[in-house]
Scaffold this active site. Sequence first.
Site, PDB file in Angstrom:
ATOM      1  N   CYS A  48       0.847  -1.191   0.000  1.00  0.00           N
ATOM      2  CA  CYS A  48       0.000   0.000   0.000  1.00  0.00           C
ATOM      3  C   CYS A  48       0.882   1.242   0.000  1.00  0.00           C
ATOM      4  CB  CYS A  48      -0.886  -0.026   1.238  1.00  0.00           C
ATOM      5  SG  CYS A  48      -1.871   1.467   1.465  1.00  0.00           S
ATOM      6  N   CYS A  51       0.308   3.198   3.518  1.00  0.00           N
ATOM      7  CA  CYS A  51       0.726   2.716   4.840  1.00  0.00           C
ATOM      8  C   CYS A  51       1.798   1.623   4.781  1.00  0.00           C
ATOM      9  CB  CYS A  51      -0.477   2.207   5.638  1.00  0.00           C
ATOM     10  SG  CYS A  51      -1.049   0.582   5.130  1.00  0.00           S
ATOM     11  N   CYS A  97      -7.363  -1.189   1.362  1.00  0.00           N
ATOM     12  CA  CYS A  97      -6.330  -1.677   2.260  1.00  0.00           C
ATOM     13  C   CYS A  97      -6.949  -1.861   3.640  1.00  0.00           C
ATOM     14  CB  CYS A  97      -5.196  -0.657   2.324  1.00  0.00           C
ATOM     15  SG  CYS A  97      -3.968  -1.054   3.588  1.00  0.00           S
ATOM     16  N   CYS A 100      -5.200   0.661   6.469  1.00  0.00           N
ATOM     17  CA  CYS A 100      -5.412   2.118   6.534  1.00  0.00           C
ATOM     18  C   CYS A 100      -6.698   2.564   5.876  1.00  0.00           C
ATOM     19  CB  CYS A 100      -4.227   2.855   5.922  1.00  0.00           C
ATOM     20  SG  CYS A 100      -4.152   2.782   4.123  1.00  0.00           S
ATOM     21  N   CYS A 122      -8.699  -5.301  -9.885  1.00  0.00           N
ATOM     22  CA  CYS A 122      -8.335  -4.222 -10.801  1.00  0.00           C
ATOM     23  C   CYS A 122      -7.895  -3.042  -9.936  1.00  0.00           C
ATOM     24  CB  CYS A 122      -9.570  -3.896 -11.638  1.00  0.00           C
ATOM     25  SG  CYS A 122      -9.304  -2.632 -12.870  1.00  0.00           S
TER      26      CYS A 122
HETATM   27 ZN   LIG Z   1      -2.789   0.976   3.512  1.00  0.00          ZN
END
Ligand SMILES: [Zn+2]
Length: 134
Positions: A48, A51, A97, A100, A122
Site C-alpha cells: 500500500c 501505509c 487496504c 489504513c 483491478c
Molecule cells: Zn494501507
Amino acid sequence: MTYEIQKTDAEWRAELSPEEYHVLREAGTERPFVGEYTDTRTVGVYSCRACGAELFSSETKFDSHCGWPSYYAPLAEGRVEYIEDTSLGMRRVEVRCARCGGHLGHVFEGEGYSTPTDQRYCINSISLTLKPAE
Ligand SMILES: [Zn+2]
C-alpha cells in the site's frame, strides 16, 4: 471498521501527492494504460502506498489487457477489505487496504480469465508501491 492506521485528512494530504490522495482517500480512479505498474512483470511484492502494508504478490499478477494492474488474489486474506459500491449505477465491489482504509480499486469475478480464481483485482498503480524481490 476501525483501521490500525488512522490519520486526519490534513495528515494524509501532507503525506500523499494530490494524485495519490485523490485515489487513495477519495476513491478516484487513474486513467487506464497510464499507471506505472500496468504491464510490470518484475518479481516482488506490491504494498500500500499510503501505509506500506503488503497487499499483492507479482505471482498473482496477470495480463488482463484492461489497462490497470490486475491480480487474481490478494497476498493473503485479511490484507484487503471489500465494500459494496453502487456508485455509477452498478454494483461493484470496492477493494481497500485493510490496514489504513486506502482505496485500491475493485474486484470483478466470473469474467472468464484463465486464472485459478477467475477474479480480477483491478487496482490503481498509484495506490501501490512495488518492492522488487532481492
Ligand atoms: Zn494501507
